[in-house]
Design a protein around this motif. Sequence first.
Motif, PDB file in Angstrom:
ATOM      1  N   ILE A  26       9.898  35.466  25.244  1.00 19.75           N
ATOM      2  CA  ILE A  26       9.249  35.077  23.984  1.00 19.75           C
ATOM      3  C   ILE A  26       9.855  33.818  23.365  1.00 19.75           C
ATOM      4  O   ILE A  26       9.475  33.416  22.272  1.00 19.75           O
ATOM      5  CB  ILE A  26       9.314  36.220  22.943  1.00 19.75           C
ATOM      6  N   LEU A  71       7.643  31.228  21.840  1.00 19.72           N
ATOM      7  CA  LEU A  71       6.701  31.652  20.806  1.00 19.72           C
ATOM      8  C   LEU A  71       7.231  31.359  19.403  1.00 19.72           C
ATOM      9  O   LEU A  71       8.427  31.400  19.162  1.00 19.72           O
ATOM     10  CB  LEU A  71       6.400  33.149  20.926  1.00 19.72           C
ATOM     11  N   ARG A  83       5.836  36.092  17.512  1.00 22.65           N
ATOM     12  CA  ARG A  83       6.773  37.149  17.924  1.00 22.65           C
ATOM     13  C   ARG A  83       6.526  38.404  17.098  1.00 22.65           C
ATOM     14  O   ARG A  83       6.570  39.520  17.607  1.00 22.65           O
ATOM     15  CB  ARG A  83       8.218  36.672  17.747  1.00 22.65           C
ATOM     16  N   LYS A 102       3.814  40.443  18.294  1.00 26.79           N
ATOM     17  CA  LYS A 102       4.148  41.235  19.487  1.00 26.79           C
ATOM     18  C   LYS A 102       4.954  42.477  19.128  1.00 26.79           C
ATOM     19  O   LYS A 102       5.360  43.249  19.997  1.00 26.79           O
ATOM     20  CB  LYS A 102       4.920  40.378  20.487  1.00 26.79           C
TER      21      LYS A 102
END
Length: 249
Positions: A70, A73, A78, A81
């Motif tokens: 990640i 990102l 994040r 997610k």
Amino acid sequence: MANKLEIRDLWAEIDGSPILKGVDLVVPQGEVHALMGPNGAGKSTLGRVIAGDPSYQVTEGEVLLDGENILQLKPDERARKGLFLAFQYPLEVPGVTIANFLRLALQQRFGREVPLSEFYNKLQKAIEVLEWDESYVTRYLNEGFSGGEKKRNEVLQLMVLEPKYAILDETDSGLDIDALKVVSKGVNAMRGPEFAALVITHYQRLLNYIVPDVVHVMVDGRVVKTGGKDLALELEERGYDWLKAEVGA
Ligand SMILES: Nc1ncnc2c1ncn2[C@@H]1O[C@H](COP(=O)(O)OP(=O)(O)O)[C@@H](O)[C@H]1O
Ligand SMILES: [Mg+2]
């Protein structure tokens, strides 16, 4: 697929000086881990780097969320997610009620419009678990809030947003017992097969209330020891110096 938060050989620096120096750490889904260590070890930095704070430059390594790196990102991506970093933003937003702020945060978290009824259901449940007065959420966000009340907010946020992976950075400055209890009540209520947390703390105290499955110790930018909950007690008793000596820091 591997359901876990995994940090692999993570190096990060600020203005050219390295702070994280090869962090390895795994927090599987369903577990609560504690991250301890002396002041300046890099614990908060690790939390911020995982959450995507742009002040730090990652020079090496990976942060894998359920197997996906990640690091490229943005912080809000994040969050979508299922990652959540708490206790870092004592933000005051004049004129925004707690309820309004939470609904906005929830919409960001799921990347869609969240109907009022759905939102209030979640809010209601959280308030029940925390045994709070409902009138509390119509107050304005952190405006004139005490430290303990800000803490409550963050816990409410945690419960409403239902992250998959929560990083809770407990500041070392005097949290009273009431605040500790509030924090632990929220975190313990979240515990379950689809929730994992990394609880960052300098002192063992908090871990009397949030009993961790695993304890990691960070010294000088690396995780140098991992053990069970007794490791926290040992550190409480012996301090950190012996560990520093052991790893030559
Ligand atoms: N924004 C920053 N600017 C400069 N130095 C920083 C910054 N953030 C952290 N550091 C340095 O990185 C080291 C680790 O800090 P930190 O992550 O806050 O440690 P801990 O949370 O374990 O006490 C410290 O030496 C600190 O001074
Ligand atoms: Mg810190």
